[in-house]
Write a protein that holds these residues in place. Sequence first.
Motif, mmCIF file in Angstrom:
data_model
loop_
_atom_site.group_PDB
_atom_site.id
_atom_site.type_symbol
_atom_site.label_atom_id
_atom_site.label_comp_id
_atom_site.label_asym_id
_atom_site.label_seq_id
_atom_site.Cartn_x
_atom_site.Cartn_y
_atom_site.Cartn_z
ATOM 1 N N HIS A 157 -0.643 4.715 -0.539
ATOM 2 C CA HIS A 157 -1.653 4.675 0.524
ATOM 3 C C HIS A 157 -0.944 4.464 1.864
ATOM 4 O O HIS A 157 -0.281 3.442 2.064
ATOM 5 C CB HIS A 157 -2.661 3.552 0.275
ATOM 6 C CG HIS A 157 -3.475 3.743 -0.969
ATOM 7 N ND1 HIS A 157 -4.582 4.549 -1.030
ATOM 8 C CD2 HIS A 157 -3.309 3.238 -2.224
ATOM 9 C CE1 HIS A 157 -5.081 4.533 -2.258
ATOM 10 N NE2 HIS A 157 -4.318 3.750 -3.002
ATOM 11 N N LEU A 196 0.820 -1.210 0.000
ATOM 12 C CA LEU A 196 0.000 0.000 0.000
ATOM 13 C C LEU A 196 0.858 1.266 0.000
ATOM 14 O O LEU A 196 0.496 2.270 -0.634
ATOM 15 C CB LEU A 196 -0.945 -0.006 1.202
ATOM 16 C CG LEU A 196 -2.059 -1.061 1.167
ATOM 17 C CD1 LEU A 196 -2.885 -1.017 2.443
ATOM 18 C CD2 LEU A 196 -2.962 -0.850 -0.049
ATOM 19 N N LEU A 218 -7.036 -2.931 -0.228
ATOM 20 C CA LEU A 218 -6.398 -3.707 -1.291
ATOM 21 C C LEU A 218 -7.370 -3.977 -2.435
ATOM 22 O O LEU A 218 -7.027 -3.841 -3.614
ATOM 23 C CB LEU A 218 -5.885 -5.034 -0.718
ATOM 24 C CG LEU A 218 -4.628 -4.988 0.151
ATOM 25 C CD1 LEU A 218 -4.400 -6.336 0.808
ATOM 26 C CD2 LEU A 218 -3.405 -4.594 -0.663
ATOM 27 N N GLN A 264 -7.329 -4.079 6.314
ATOM 28 C CA GLN A 264 -6.527 -3.688 5.139
ATOM 29 C C GLN A 264 -7.101 -4.240 3.837
ATOM 30 O O GLN A 264 -6.848 -3.686 2.758
ATOM 31 C CB GLN A 264 -5.080 -4.176 5.289
ATOM 32 C CG GLN A 264 -4.403 -3.787 6.584
ATOM 33 C CD GLN A 264 -4.390 -2.299 6.845
ATOM 34 O OE1 GLN A 264 -4.269 -1.487 5.933
ATOM 35 N NE2 GLN A 264 -4.532 -1.932 8.119
ATOM 36 N N ASN A 290 -7.940 -1.170 -4.731
ATOM 37 C CA ASN A 290 -6.814 -0.931 -5.646
ATOM 38 C C ASN A 290 -6.575 -2.102 -6.595
ATOM 39 O O ASN A 290 -5.538 -2.173 -7.256
ATOM 40 C CB ASN A 290 -5.547 -0.664 -4.830
ATOM 41 C CG ASN A 290 -5.523 0.729 -4.232
ATOM 42 O OD1 ASN A 290 -5.068 1.673 -4.864
ATOM 43 N ND2 ASN A 290 -6.030 0.869 -3.011
#
Length: 523
Positions: free
Chosen positions: A160, A155, A212, A208, A215
């Motif tokens: 990010h 990330l 993910l 998380q 993206n």
Amino acid sequence: MEEKREITRATGIMGGATSLSRVFGLVRDVVVARFFGAGFGADAFFMAFTIPNLLRRFFAEGSLTAAFVPTFSKVFHEQGKAEAGRVANICWTLLLLVMAAVTLCGILASPWIVRLIGYGFSAVPGKLELTDFLNRLMFPYIFFVSLLALITGILNVLGHYFWPSVSPVLLNLAMIVSAVLLAERLDTPVVALAIGVLVGGLLQLAIQFPVLKKNGIGFRLDFHFRHPAVCKVVKLMLPGLAGVAVYQINIVVTRLLASFLPQGSVSYLYFGQRLFEFPQGIFVVSLAQAVLPAMSRQVAIGDDAGFKDSLRYALVLICLVALPAAVGLVLCAVPVYSLFFMHGAFEYEDVRQTAVVLAAYAPGLLFAGVSRVVVPSFYAMNDTRTPVWVSFWTLLVNAGLGLLLMQPFLHVGLALALTFASVFNCSVLLYLLRRRLGPLGLMPVGSSMLRIVPATALMGGSVYLMLHNVHWQVAGSFWLRVLLLAGAVTVGAGIFAVACLALRVPEAAQAFRFVKRRLGWKT
């Protein structure tokens, strides 16, 4: 200039998120102090948590991040997102297998590990056995946070920073809720904290995955472990593991020596280190994490001048925060521990002893911060061996000074030893980096330091005048004292900022312009 903006942006985002986490961490420590004090149960928990926390830094935050981020960044920028995703899948699969094995071995070998690092506890009936039980219960935490470290690296390369940095809030919340709801219902109250650690680690990882997915990254098993990029990560990680291991052995040595000191010594060192890590975690770690992708990009394109410029910029930012923070820690130690910790089982003598430990740790903040920035410089150049050797000699310095100073100064001597070891580590790293790169052009850093020091002195004097006449050893109006402490910190920070701007510290002016842009102020 673009890299400076990215470093400043990333540091600001991670620093803000980490600030939130550290506030919840402070609340967590207040709850722990109130429920468990600085005695039998607290000593056992802090010693047990040393082991999974040590392995977290051993496998996750240190060597894995240092090896994975430069490699993944290069693949992503040179070969595209699809190939980078494949590398991520292979690393995910390999990490799943390795950490499952490490977790299982850790649980099975727990009695021997605990006896090794907490041998002094054997003199107190039941203390070693409780430490072993807590360690077994918390060991799966390392499995969750190692996977989290891989995701954090991915990330960060994608730009990010917020969610990985804010995830420790969930660990702190889980520990707080577990202590409040379970401590009084369990036969061994401190077990509630271990349950909170386990739940918190799982939650940190779980939040998380939506980022993910957003993206376009979804993990799947891929056993092609001979992929060149994966082999490179492993090759870079092995010496990095050794370096992190040496650093973590420093902590184990300190805890081991502390276990031979009077009861409460381990807790004093823990609570002192927690407040010491407050500014370090908010800014120093965030800056080190932010500067690694930038330096890796500059190394990848052969921009040596830009690399040195990023290093100088990061060093001045470290000084800009670490110097006033170190002075502030010393001046605010007793007020903070008195206000937030001196309740229930935590008495004023515990406040005093912990504050002295923090004062011994505080000068090391600057040197630890510089080291945190210099080490990624070696990692960005794919050199993970040099920090290993420096860490090894630092270990010897720390152990030797610890043995020398613990007799006359007890737990304070162990804190001083770690500070002196930080000075040694920083000095050697800078010397070796200069040998590697040639002149680093640190004159601008020295010039900024000459301006930062008087600004720090003005800040320290104002904070001292506002706090030193209060009788912190006796209970008083809580909210009135909170307002006084908050006012002293705010006034001190304001005086420091104004003094830096008046003395024309370039980095302070640049940081101020960045804040104005973020807040939408007109220039």
